[in-house]
Scaffold this motif. Structure first.
Motif, PDB file in Angstrom:
ATOM      1  N   ARG A  21       0.851  -1.182   0.000  1.00 41.11           N
ATOM      2  CA  ARG A  21       0.000   0.000   0.000  1.00 41.11           C
ATOM      3  C   ARG A  21       0.887   1.233   0.000  1.00 41.11           C
ATOM      4  O   ARG A  21       1.966   1.235   0.590  1.00 41.11           O
ATOM      5  CB  ARG A  21      -0.895   0.054   1.251  1.00 41.11           C
ATOM      6  N   SER A  22       0.443   2.277  -0.625  1.00 44.74           N
ATOM      7  CA  SER A  22       1.206   3.517  -0.680  1.00 44.74           C
ATOM      8  C   SER A  22       0.971   4.334   0.582  1.00 44.74           C
ATOM      9  O   SER A  22      -0.164   4.510   1.015  1.00 44.74           O
ATOM     10  CB  SER A  22       0.793   4.341  -1.900  1.00 44.74           C
ATOM     11  N   ARG A  23       2.041   4.830   1.162  1.00 43.51           N
ATOM     12  CA  ARG A  23       1.927   5.711   2.324  1.00 43.51           C
ATOM     13  C   ARG A  23       1.758   7.159   1.894  1.00 43.51           C
ATOM     14  O   ARG A  23       1.425   8.023   2.688  1.00 43.51           O
ATOM     15  CB  ARG A  23       3.173   5.575   3.190  1.00 43.51           C
ATOM     16  N   HIS A  25      -0.405   8.482  -0.151  1.00 43.77           N
ATOM     17  CA  HIS A  25      -1.775   8.908  -0.393  1.00 43.77           C
ATOM     18  C   HIS A  25      -2.514   9.127   0.920  1.00 43.77           C
ATOM     19  O   HIS A  25      -2.141   8.582   1.959  1.00 43.77           O
ATOM     20  CB  HIS A  25      -2.502   7.871  -1.247  1.00 43.77           C
ATOM     21  N   LYS A  27      -5.029   8.864   3.954  1.00 42.87           N
ATOM     22  CA  LYS A  27      -5.594   7.701   4.625  1.00 42.87           C
ATOM     23  C   LYS A  27      -7.014   7.474   4.128  1.00 42.87           C
ATOM     24  O   LYS A  27      -7.806   8.406   4.052  1.00 42.87           O
ATOM     25  CB  LYS A  27      -5.599   7.916   6.128  1.00 42.87           C
ATOM     26  N   HIS A  31      -5.897   3.940  -4.474  1.00 41.83           N
ATOM     27  CA  HIS A  31      -4.896   4.177  -5.503  1.00 41.83           C
ATOM     28  C   HIS A  31      -4.686   2.873  -6.256  1.00 41.83           C
ATOM     29  O   HIS A  31      -5.028   1.796  -5.758  1.00 41.83           O
ATOM     30  CB  HIS A  31      -3.585   4.683  -4.882  1.00 41.83           C
ATOM     31  N   ARG A  65      -5.449   2.682   0.881  1.00 42.68           N
ATOM     32  CA  ARG A  65      -4.139   3.002   1.433  1.00 42.68           C
ATOM     33  C   ARG A  65      -3.830   2.048   2.519  1.00 42.68           C
ATOM     34  O   ARG A  65      -3.617   1.285   3.051  1.00 42.68           O
ATOM     35  CB  ARG A  65      -4.114   4.435   1.959  1.00 42.68           C
TER      36      ARG A  65
END
Length: 65
Positions: A21-23, A25, A27, A31, A65
């Motif tokens: 998961r991307s940090r 973006h 909460k 994405h 996220r």
């Protein structure tokens, strides 16, 4: 299974790709899966998309996220 060394590398890699998961973006924001893979593995977008496909995952699938 009594030791992490008994888990095949491909299995560990697949788990990491599936759960990346991307940090970057917000909460709760969604994405594309490849963005999280790109962040987790410090790859470019093309390699991140290829890594998703390697494990049968859709790179453009929207994930939280």
């Amino acid at each position: 299974m009594t030791d992490v060394s008994e888990i095949p590398d491909d299995t560990l890699l697949e788990r990491a790709v599936r759960n990346a998961r991307s940090r970057a973006h917000r909460k709760g924001a969604k994405h594309p899966r490849w963005v999280g893979v790109m962040d987790a593995f410090s790859l470019g977008s093309t390699y991140a998309m290829q890594l998703c496909r390697r494990f049968g995952l859709e790179p453009d699938e929207q994930v939280n996220r």
